[in-house]
Scaffold this motif. Structure first.
Motif, PDB file in Angstrom:
ATOM      1  N   PRO A 161       0.605  -1.430  -0.136  1.00  0.00           N
ATOM      2  CA  PRO A 161       0.136  -0.054   0.059  1.00  0.00           C
ATOM      3  C   PRO A 161       0.923   1.373  -0.095  1.00  0.00           C
ATOM      4  O   PRO A 161       0.566   2.148  -0.687  1.00  0.00           O
ATOM      5  CB  PRO A 161      -0.712  -0.188   1.432  1.00  0.00           C
ATOM      6  CG  PRO A 161      -0.144  -1.071   2.170  1.00  0.00           C
ATOM      7  CD  PRO A 161       0.596  -2.087   1.260  1.00  0.00           C
ATOM      8  N   GLY A 162       1.819   1.170   0.754  1.00  0.00           N
ATOM      9  CA  GLY A 162       2.657   2.306   0.549  1.00  0.00           C
ATOM     10  C   GLY A 162       2.186   3.945   1.074  1.00  0.00           C
ATOM     11  O   GLY A 162       2.272   4.793   0.320  1.00  0.00           O
ATOM     12  N   ALA A 163       1.143   3.685   2.059  1.00  0.00           N
ATOM     13  CA  ALA A 163       0.665   5.058   2.374  1.00  0.00           C
ATOM     14  C   ALA A 163       1.352   6.057   2.990  1.00  0.00           C
ATOM     15  O   ALA A 163       1.292   7.222   2.675  1.00  0.00           O
ATOM     16  CB  ALA A 163      -0.614   4.529   3.355  1.00  0.00           C
ATOM     17  N   ASN A 164       2.258   5.758   3.690  1.00  0.00           N
ATOM     18  CA  ASN A 164       3.281   6.907   4.194  1.00  0.00           C
ATOM     19  C   ASN A 164       4.442   6.717   3.177  1.00  0.00           C
ATOM     20  O   ASN A 164       4.977   7.918   2.766  1.00  0.00           O
ATOM     21  CB  ASN A 164       3.631   6.393   5.698  1.00  0.00           C
ATOM     22  CG  ASN A 164       4.569   7.781   6.191  1.00  0.00           C
ATOM     23  OD1 ASN A 164       4.699   8.561   5.665  1.00  0.00           O
ATOM     24  ND2 ASN A 164       5.021   7.495   7.686  1.00  0.00           N
ATOM     25  N   ASP A 165       4.898   5.760   2.855  1.00  0.00           N
ATOM     26  CA  ASP A 165       6.159   5.873   1.883  1.00  0.00           C
ATOM     27  C   ASP A 165       5.655   5.311   0.479  1.00  0.00           C
ATOM     28  O   ASP A 165       6.059   4.054   0.370  1.00  0.00           O
ATOM     29  CB  ASP A 165       7.280   4.727   2.510  1.00  0.00           C
ATOM     30  CG  ASP A 165       8.584   4.668   2.133  1.00  0.00           C
ATOM     31  OD1 ASP A 165       8.972   5.556   1.137  1.00  0.00           O
ATOM     32  OD2 ASP A 165       9.357   3.965   2.108  1.00  0.00           O
ATOM     33  N   ASP A 166       5.441   6.162  -0.147  1.00  0.00           N
ATOM     34  CA  ASP A 166       5.456   7.408  -0.193  1.00  0.00           C
ATOM     35  C   ASP A 166       4.338   8.041  -0.802  1.00  0.00           C
ATOM     36  O   ASP A 166       4.353   9.142  -1.598  1.00  0.00           O
ATOM     37  CB  ASP A 166       6.617   8.147  -0.702  1.00  0.00           C
ATOM     38  CG  ASP A 166       6.843   9.477  -0.496  1.00  0.00           C
ATOM     39  OD1 ASP A 166       6.442  10.032   0.681  1.00  0.00           O
ATOM     40  OD2 ASP A 166       7.335  10.341  -1.264  1.00  0.00           O
ATOM     41  N   ALA A 167       3.133   7.445  -0.639  1.00  0.00           N
ATOM     42  CA  ALA A 167       2.035   8.200  -1.116  1.00  0.00           C
ATOM     43  C   ALA A 167       1.671   9.354  -0.095  1.00  0.00           C
ATOM     44  O   ALA A 167       1.139  10.385  -0.896  1.00  0.00           O
ATOM     45  CB  ALA A 167       0.705   7.369  -0.734  1.00  0.00           C
ATOM     46  N   SER A 168       2.130   9.575   0.822  1.00  0.00           N
ATOM     47  CA  SER A 168       2.227  10.705   1.692  1.00  0.00           C
ATOM     48  C   SER A 168       2.687  11.966   0.766  1.00  0.00           C
ATOM     49  O   SER A 168       2.246  12.995   0.728  1.00  0.00           O
ATOM     50  CB  SER A 168       2.709  10.545   3.043  1.00  0.00           C
ATOM     51  OG  SER A 168       4.110  10.475   3.055  1.00  0.00           O
ATOM     52  N   GLY A 169       4.092  11.699   0.559  1.00  0.00           N
ATOM     53  CA  GLY A 169       4.857  12.728  -0.228  1.00  0.00           C
ATOM     54  C   GLY A 169       4.127  13.103  -1.663  1.00  0.00           C
ATOM     55  O   GLY A 169       4.090  14.150  -2.110  1.00  0.00           O
ATOM     56  N   THR A 170       3.599  11.826  -2.446  1.00  0.00           N
ATOM     57  CA  THR A 170       3.095  12.064  -3.696  1.00  0.00           C
ATOM     58  C   THR A 170       1.766  12.875  -3.488  1.00  0.00           C
ATOM     59  O   THR A 170       1.801  13.829  -4.187  1.00  0.00           O
ATOM     60  CB  THR A 170       2.599  10.859  -4.211  1.00  0.00           C
ATOM     61  OG1 THR A 170       3.905   9.981  -4.231  1.00  0.00           O
ATOM     62  CG2 THR A 170       1.965  10.827  -5.444  1.00  0.00           C
ATOM     63  N   ALA A 171       0.890  12.476  -2.529  1.00  0.00           N
ATOM     64  CA  ALA A 171      -0.238  13.410  -2.346  1.00  0.00           C
ATOM     65  C   ALA A 171       0.072  14.954  -2.061  1.00  0.00           C
ATOM     66  O   ALA A 171      -0.456  15.831  -2.609  1.00  0.00           O
ATOM     67  CB  ALA A 171      -0.932  12.728  -1.237  1.00  0.00           C
ATOM     68  N   ALA A 172       1.118  15.196  -1.394  1.00  0.00           N
ATOM     69  CA  ALA A 172       1.665  16.620  -0.840  1.00  0.00           C
ATOM     70  C   ALA A 172       2.066  17.284  -2.116  1.00  0.00           C
ATOM     71  O   ALA A 172       1.321  18.349  -2.187  1.00  0.00           O
ATOM     72  CB  ALA A 172       2.694  16.673  -0.077  1.00  0.00           C
ATOM     73  N   VAL A 173       2.527  16.465  -3.042  1.00  0.00           N
ATOM     74  CA  VAL A 173       2.863  17.264  -4.303  1.00  0.00           C
ATOM     75  C   VAL A 173       1.871  17.407  -5.235  1.00  0.00           C
ATOM     76  O   VAL A 173       1.658  18.337  -5.841  1.00  0.00           O
ATOM     77  CB  VAL A 173       4.248  16.492  -5.117  1.00  0.00           C
ATOM     78  CG1 VAL A 173       4.430  16.797  -6.592  1.00  0.00           C
ATOM     79  CG2 VAL A 173       5.406  16.472  -4.104  1.00  0.00           C
ATOM     80  N   MET A 174       1.153  16.381  -5.337  1.00  0.00           N
ATOM     81  CA  MET A 174      -0.223  16.581  -6.043  1.00  0.00           C
ATOM     82  C   MET A 174      -1.145  17.713  -5.451  1.00  0.00           C
ATOM     83  O   MET A 174      -1.563  18.650  -6.495  1.00  0.00           O
ATOM     84  CB  MET A 174      -1.166  15.370  -6.286  1.00  0.00           C
ATOM     85  CG  MET A 174      -0.584  14.317  -6.846  1.00  0.00           C
ATOM     86  SD  MET A 174      -1.521  12.504  -6.700  1.00  0.00           S
ATOM     87  CE  MET A 174      -2.722  13.221  -7.762  1.00  0.00           C
ATOM     88  N   GLU A 175      -1.301  17.872  -4.158  1.00  0.00           N
ATOM     89  CA  GLU A 175      -2.137  18.993  -3.596  1.00  0.00           C
ATOM     90  C   GLU A 175      -1.171  20.232  -3.939  1.00  0.00           C
ATOM     91  O   GLU A 175      -1.876  21.397  -4.198  1.00  0.00           O
ATOM     92  CB  GLU A 175      -2.160  18.781  -2.405  1.00  0.00           C
ATOM     93  CG  GLU A 175      -2.860  19.806  -1.341  1.00  0.00           C
ATOM     94  CD  GLU A 175      -4.443  19.880  -1.795  1.00  0.00           C
ATOM     95  OE1 GLU A 175      -5.192  20.748  -0.938  1.00  0.00           O
ATOM     96  OE2 GLU A 175      -4.880  19.269  -2.594  1.00  0.00           O
ATOM     97  N   LEU A 176      -0.051  20.421  -3.718  1.00  0.00           N
ATOM     98  CA  LEU A 176       0.695  21.820  -4.070  1.00  0.00           C
ATOM     99  C   LEU A 176       0.411  22.064  -5.566  1.00  0.00           C
ATOM    100  O   LEU A 176       0.350  23.237  -5.978  1.00  0.00           O
ATOM    101  CB  LEU A 176       2.325  21.476  -3.971  1.00  0.00           C
ATOM    102  CG  LEU A 176       2.804  21.112  -2.476  1.00  0.00           C
ATOM    103  CD1 LEU A 176       4.078  20.869  -2.372  1.00  0.00           C
ATOM    104  CD2 LEU A 176       2.540  22.803  -1.742  1.00  0.00           C
TER     105      LEU A 176
END
Length: 461
Positions: A161-176
């Motif tokens: 699932p990679g929810a933290n590593d690194d869907a968290s960072g990917t989601a941050a970049v998409m939101e930005l």
């Protein structure tokens, strides 16, 4: 450009950030812009960043089952192919009607230690071109990696699932990308979700290498990797800080002349990455209140690496954002429960309000960098005479909205700037502080009060 002289006592000036602590022997006639106020555009951007939207991005990424670099590419619901097509479509959707340009960046990786067959590596790159002619070639990059893994880095079929590593960072970049694309900036912003980080930083290395070959002016790069959880492995919650890893001088066998001079003058803590980190800390903490950007003076954690490293290898300033204390049972783990303990990088372990805070720090830093002038070039410290004051010279910035320059300084044992003086729109300034006792920097300031990172002065004889 004209010259100004600034004098003051060592102690009073060193500890003063306010411009009034130093007096000019020749009066500075240019009025200093207000650099302390929060920029309205940056405040609006931060207000629009949504924890709920970030959680939705993470949930969608997790729904693809695995995002391993060698996983399924034809399915629309499982594997890395489906993930990258969704990321691209989502950024195109939210960037519709703006200048955001979204594209795949692809190459074939040959067989290697972590690639068992030739594999297409695809980055999703969203570019927001700068609007100022003098600044649009200056580029700031933020990234997260969208691939995932389990315990065996070669296992591309198991759920990862990679929810933290690194869907968290990917989601941050998409939101930005989605939020910031609605606004204009002087410099260019690149929002990049990269592949094959877990297989050896392959996606980021390909892009960074190409950037150097094309002679792109990458003035700063952030990677957001493992920014999802505020809970450590001992259960302690810390949602009030983020670590920012910043390299000093590169650990290469051979030193360039510039790096050798940096070392000779004691400027190991004044590398371009450390200057970027100072700026990021200042702006991040200014706009994201009650939140600390903890600069870690290392390139990364022990035994780990990230997508900022290929940019460092190419000579660019690059930093890594990571949560304050990691829970390693929720990283790179097969999904299982042992003795009542849950292992795996699952969505329920993320803290979405925390991810939003880190995203806002990114936004504040990126926006302030892209609105400000570039760091001054050709900054020199005159060392041809034995004097107890210090004269700095620099080249004029090309941006048409530059109002002038600040000289900043700190004790040689201090990490952050302690004193500052507005010197006006000049190309030379003399400060009544001994060059032997402090470190200096020069910043460019525009008419709206946007401030560049500092440039370290090299000795001029």
């Amino acid at each position: 450009m004209p010259h100004t002289r600034v004098s003051s006592s060592l102690l009073a000036t060193l500890l003063a950030v306010a411009a009034g602590s130093a007096t000019a022997a020749t009066p500075v006639t240019d009025k200093a812009p207000d650099i302390t106020r929060q920029q309205p555009q940056i405040k609006k951007i931060l207000a629009e960043i949504s924890p709920k939207r970030i959680e939705g991005y993470v949930a969608k990424l997790v729904s693809f089952g695995t995002r391993h670099t060698m996983s399924e590419t034809e399915s629309d619901t499982r594997g890395i192919g489906a993930a990258r097509r969704w990321i691209k479509a989502e950024m195109e959707r939210c960037g519709a009607g703006t200048n955001l340009q979204v594209a795949f960046d692809s190459h074939i990786a040959p067989v290697s230690a972590r690639i068992s067959r030739p594999t297409e590596i695809v980055n999703v790159v969203a570019t927001l071109p700068g609007s100022q002619e003098a600044s649009k070639d200056r580029i700031y990059v933020t990234s997260g990696h969208y691939d995932s893994r389990v315990s065996d880095v070669m296992n591309y079929t198991a759920d990862a699932p990679g929810a933290n590593d690194d869907a968290s960072g990917t989601a941050a970049v998409m939101e930005l990308a989605c939020v910031m694309s609605k606004y204009k900036f002087d410099a260019t912003l690149v929002f990049m979700t990269v592949a094959a980080e877990e297989q050896g930083l392959l996606g980021a290395r390909h892009w960074a290498t190409q950037a150097r070959e094309k002679k792109l002016n990458i003035a700063g790069m952030f990677t957001n990797d493992i920014i999802g959880s505020s809970r450590a492995d001992n259960g302690k919650v810390d949602n009030k800080q983020v670590r920012l890893f910043a390299q000093s001088i590169p650990a290469t066998k051979e030193m360039s002349d510039a790096i050798r001079t940096l070392v000779q003058t004691g400027g190991e803590n004044d590398s371009i990455s450390r200057q970027l980190a100072r700026h990021t800390k200042e702006q991040g903490e200014r706009y994201q209140k009650d939140f600390k950007v903890s600069v870690i003076q290392r390139h990364d954690r022990y035994l780990r690496g990230g997508d900022h490293m290929p940019f460092l290898e190419q000579g660019y300033a690059a930093l890594r954002f990571t949560e304050p204390a990691e829970d390693f049972s929720h990283q790179h783990q097969d999904l299982r429960t042992e003795n009542g303990k849950v292992y795996g990088d699952l969505i329920e372990f993320n803290d979405y309000d925390y991810i939003a805070k880190v995203t806002r720090v990114n936004a504040a830093a990126l926006a302030s960098l892209a609105l400000a002038p570039g760091a001054p070039q050709g900054v020199k410290l005159r060392t041809d005479k034995l004097t107890n004051d210090s004269t700095l010279v620099w080249q004029a910035n090309p941006e048409p909205d530059v109002a002038g320059y600040r000289v900043v300084w700190r004790e040689t044992t201090a990490a952050n700037w302690q004193g500052a003086k507005w010197v006006g729109n000049v190309g030379e300034a003399t400060i009544d502080l001994s060059k032997d006792n402090v470190f200096f920097g020069v910043q460019a300031v525009d008419k709206d009060g946007n401030v560049s990172p500092a440039s370290y002065p090299m000795p001029q004889r």
